[in-house]
Design a protein around this motif. Structure first.
Motif, short mmCIF file in Angstrom:
data_model
loop_
_atom_site.label_atom_id
_atom_site.label_comp_id
_atom_site.label_asym_id
_atom_site.label_seq_id
_atom_site.Cartn_x
_atom_site.Cartn_y
_atom_site.Cartn_z
N SER A 42 -4.99 -3.63 -9.44
CA SER A 42 -5.25 -2.95 -8.27
C SER A 42 -4.35 -3.69 -6.69
CB SER A 42 -6.96 -3.29 -8.50
OG SER A 42 -7.52 -2.97 -7.10
N PHE A 89 0.64 -0.98 -0.35
CA PHE A 89 -0.41 -0.25 -0.11
C PHE A 89 0.82 1.13 0.14
CE2 PHE A 89 -4.01 -2.70 1.84
CZ PHE A 89 -4.07 -3.11 0.81
N VAL A 106 -6.32 -6.84 0.32
CA VAL A 106 -7.15 -7.44 1.54
C VAL A 106 -8.12 -8.27 0.99
CG1 VAL A 106 -7.42 -4.97 2.57
CG2 VAL A 106 -8.83 -5.63 1.54
N THR A 107 -7.79 -9.02 -0.27
CA THR A 107 -8.41 -10.54 -0.92
C THR A 107 -7.72 -11.39 0.60
OG1 THR A 107 -9.40 -9.33 -2.73
CG2 THR A 107 -9.52 -11.84 -1.83
N ARG A 111 -6.01 -12.23 -16.32
CA ARG A 111 -7.83 -12.49 -16.00
C ARG A 111 -8.30 -11.20 -14.97
NH1 ARG A 111 -12.03 -15.19 -14.30
NH2 ARG A 111 -13.89 -15.18 -12.83
N ASN A 112 -8.00 -10.52 -14.96
CA ASN A 112 -8.95 -8.58 -14.20
C ASN A 112 -8.33 -8.23 -14.47
OD1 ASN A 112 -9.44 -10.84 -11.43
ND2 ASN A 112 -7.72 -10.08 -10.23
N GLY A 113 -7.78 -7.76 -16.38
CA GLY A 113 -7.30 -6.88 -16.25
C GLY A 113 -6.10 -5.78 -15.98
N SER A 114 -7.03 -5.21 -15.08
CA SER A 114 -6.21 -4.31 -14.33
C SER A 114 -4.72 -4.44 -13.16
CB SER A 114 -7.18 -3.35 -14.16
OG SER A 114 -8.03 -3.66 -13.24
N THR A 158 -4.29 2.49 -8.58
CA THR A 158 -5.16 0.87 -9.81
C THR A 158 -3.76 0.84 -11.02
OG1 THR A 158 -7.26 0.85 -8.56
CG2 THR A 158 -6.61 0.30 -10.54
N ASN A 206 -2.18 3.55 -3.47
CA ASN A 206 -2.65 2.16 -3.95
C ASN A 206 -3.77 2.63 -5.18
OD1 ASN A 206 -5.11 0.01 -3.71
ND2 ASN A 206 -6.30 1.15 -1.30
N TYR A 261 -6.71 -14.13 -0.77
CA TYR A 261 -6.24 -15.09 -0.91
C TYR A 261 -5.16 -16.30 -0.26
CZ TYR A 261 -7.27 -12.49 -5.36
OH TYR A 261 -7.73 -11.55 -6.27
#
Lengths: 354, 325
Positions: A274, A166, A279-280, A269-272, A173, A171, A282
């Motif tokens: 971020s 962070f 915080v996901t 998969r996500n393209g961008s 994107t 942060n 995983y």
């Protein structure tokens, strides 16, 4: 001239069989238990097939189509790859709580190097992979040489890496359109191939190939057997000449490197890109896939193929419940049941008396 | 509401407490508050939760502010009901508490609320979508990409606002998912990020691949949805609308990824909040809500390059000039 001594003559009459355990009159349950003990990936495979059949019957053709089943594979590619990294660590009786955030920071580094600093994309990817490996190396040093418990070490590095991510990225994107325009190679794993109605992405293929490769390494190379030995009994491994510290270091470093590879797949998969993805949960998803896949948290037991099946089970269950229109919380609940069930089965199999 | 800027706010303490300090929306809020505090000589301290939903850090932050002798607190609460007792403690201690962006529950638990009218934000994109589709609006297939299963207020207001703007009967306006309009394909949750947006879009396409309108809770979710559509070659068939107006989101509107988005103004919210605390410190006046509303509306604009009849909007050039993050 003395006669040839014939002490050993009597041996010709003795039993020449090698010592063996007798296996007769075993109940079916015992035999099943023995089979499962010798093929650790069987349980998750059976559960996977059963869950596909159950949802296939409940939902019908829409679920049981090659399109839906390959979509599930696309959805689990990232967690599957992270699960492979987690498996290596858990086989050594360790655990890595930091791989999820290592993945995110590696993705951010790849994106920033390629787009913000304008480096050649291939160099950016290599730097991202190096960053992941470096995080893994730090974990390995602390576990192997400082003799700190893996849970504590990676709990610490999880926080350190997340905060660094962070602070470093503010942060911000990195947008899909910018990646497409300046560094399309970062989207390499989004490439998709159609076979009839099935859609496979390069990310899915990468996951399967990676698991196959690791399966071969773990089962058919000396280093791979050392990983199992260190997890099963580090003292015995050390006494038999295995350099346990080096094995541990290599395992954590490799886990970091694989997490960075997962980062590249996730950009596809996500393209961008971020930084908020830190915080996901995983790492918990990866641990879940590993545990459901029958890898023992006590180390030294389980097959990496099981992890792949474990990730697929979670994917099948969540897609199935989605298509049934269930409240998302049921997905979470069922995942919890699967985790506990998997560990219970593992314990039961360990009781096998061969 | 125009405040007389007062240079006599020197020595007045104020706190800004955000959900996280990583989300660009809150980063912008902090910028707005810091700049205004510097201008007025207010001594500003900023706090944030570790992640969205971390209420414990916010409780600790309020307690520090009370102990610090601050005059006022600006807060975007993570847990709008749970924070109320702690907010009451602060107000009892004589602090002015202003909720920014996210109203507390009940809304009058704070002295004032400075926020975007999220229902209005939803209505704007709903009306724009219906006007853009024209005759096709009545047999559209609509999907909703919402925030989280717990249906926080902001999620409900945007989702139900979209329906009102589009002309769908919302049944209970406080509840997502109780509608029976045949045009609705379904709702799924995204957690407000790209990955969740993609997965949710894939799930909705599994239900019905003739979807042609998507309401998204925010722009990252919209961008994720676009990825899923692009992967199956349906990106041309679907109209995506969103809320937020962050700079990356407005750029996505420019590129045609998002059709229109409702822009909100976090910098404005925070700056007005600091002014209100300075005024309260000076003579005890408290801010008044906007006429006819129970909060002070900091404004919202529809940003699109394809204006629709009867829906007021600004173009992306102006949107980029006013965007945050």
């Amino acid at each position: 001239m003395s006669q040839i001594q014939e002490f050993e003559k009597v041996l010709s009459g003795s039993d020449t069989n090698v010592a063996a355990f007798e296996e007769h009159g075993k109940s079916f349950v015992k035999r099943a238990q023995h089979f499962l003990h010798s093929t650790p990936a069987a349980v998750p495979l059976i559960v996977l097939v059963l869950s596909i059949i159950i949802f296939g019957v409940a939902i019908g053709g829409r679920f049981f189509s090659s399109y839906t089943l390959t979509l599930i594979l696309q959805q689990i590619a990232i967690v599957g790859i992270l699960g492979a990294a987690q498996t290596l660590v858990i086989l050594t009786a360790g655990i890595d709580l930091s791989i999820g955030v290592i993945m995110v920071i590696s993705a951010v580094i790849m994106g920033n190097c390629a787009i913000t600093y304008g480096m050649p994309t291939i160099l950016a990817v290599l730097l991202g992979l190096a960053a992941g490996a470096a995080c893994g190396l730090l974990n390995g040093l602390l576990v192997a040489y400082m003799k700190l418990p893996p849970f504590i070490v990676t709990l610490g590095t999880w926080n350190i890496v997340m905060a660094t991510n962070f602070i470093y990225s503010a942060n911000e994107t990195i947008r899909d359109a910018d990646v497409d325009a300046q560094a399309p190679l970062l989207h390499f794993f989004a490439l998709s191939f159609r076979v009839g109605s099935a859609v496979l992405t390069a990310g899915v293929i990468a996951m399967v190939l990676l698991v196959m490769l690791l399966w071969y390494v773990l089962n058919h190379t000396a280093w791979g057997r050392h990983v199992y030995a260190v997890g099963d009994d580090p003292e015995a491994a050390k006494l038999s000449g295995i350099q346990t510290k080096k094995v541990l270091m290599a395992v954590y470093t490799l886990a970091g490197l694989i997490a960075a590879f997962a980062a590249w797949v996730s950009i596809g998969r996500n393209g961008s890109i971020s930084p908020s993805a830190a915080v996901t949960d995983y790492n918990l998803q990866a641990i879940t896939a590993t545990v459901i896949g029958g890898i023992s948290l006590f180390g030294g037991r389980g097959s990496i193929l099981g992890t792949l099946f474990g990730a697929m089970i979670v994917g099948v269950v969540s897609m199935g419940l989605n298509m049934l229109g269930a409240d998302p919380q049921w997905k979470v609940l069922l995942t919890g049941v699967l985790i506990i069930g998997a560990v219970a089965v593992d314990q039961w199999i360990r009781k096998v008396s061969v | 509401m125009a405040f007389a800027s007062s240079a006599s706010a020197a020595g007045v303490g104020a706190c800004l407490i955000t959900k996280t300090d990583t989300n660009p929306f809150f980063v912008k809020m902090k910028e707005g508050a810091t700049a205004k505090a510097k201008e007025l000589g207010v001594d500003l301290k900023t706090y944030a939760g570790k992640i969205d939903g971390d209420s414990e850090s916010q409780v600790a932050a309020i307690e520090s502010c009370i102990a610090d002798g601050a005059k006022g607190i600006l807060i975007t609460a993570s847990d709008t009901k749970g924070i109320v007792p702690t907010v009451k403690k602060a107000r009892d201690a004589g602090l002015l508490v202003i909720a920014l962006d996210t109203p507390l529950d009940p809304i009058d638990a704070a002295d004032a609320t400075f926020a975007t009218d999220n229902l209005e934000a939803g209505k704007l994109i709903g009306a724009w979508a219906a006007a853009t589709l024209g005759d096709k609006a009545k047999d559209a297939k609509i999907g909703f990409l919402d925030l989280t299963p717990s249906q926080p207020t902001v999620d409900v207001l945007r989702d139900q606002g979209f329906m009102m703007g589009y002309g769908i009967d919302v049944k209970d306006a406080n509840k997502i998912g109780d509608e029976d309009d045949p045009r609705i394909v379904g709702h799924d949750v995204t957690n407000g990020n790209e990955e969740g947006g993609r997965k949710a879009m894939e799930n909705l396409l599994q239900k019905d691949n003739t979807i042609n309108v998507i309401h998204t809770i925010n722009e990252p979710a919209a961008v994720g949805a676009y990825q899923a559509l692009k992967a199956v070659g349906l990106e041309k068939q679907v109209l995506i609308v969103s809320v937020d107006g962050g700079c990356p989101g407005v750029k996505s509107v420019t590129e045609g990824v998002i059709g229109a988005t409702s822009q909100q103004y976090p910098l404005q919210m925070a700056a007005l909040g600091i002014e209100a605390i300075a005024n309260y410190a000076k003579d005890g006046t408290k801010p008044k809500p906007t006429e006819g509303k129970n909060f002070f509306d900091t404004g919202v604009n529809l940003v699109t390059d394809k204006p629709a009849n009867g829906v007021k909007s600004i173009d992306t050039k102006e949107g980029l000039a006013k965007c945050w993050g």
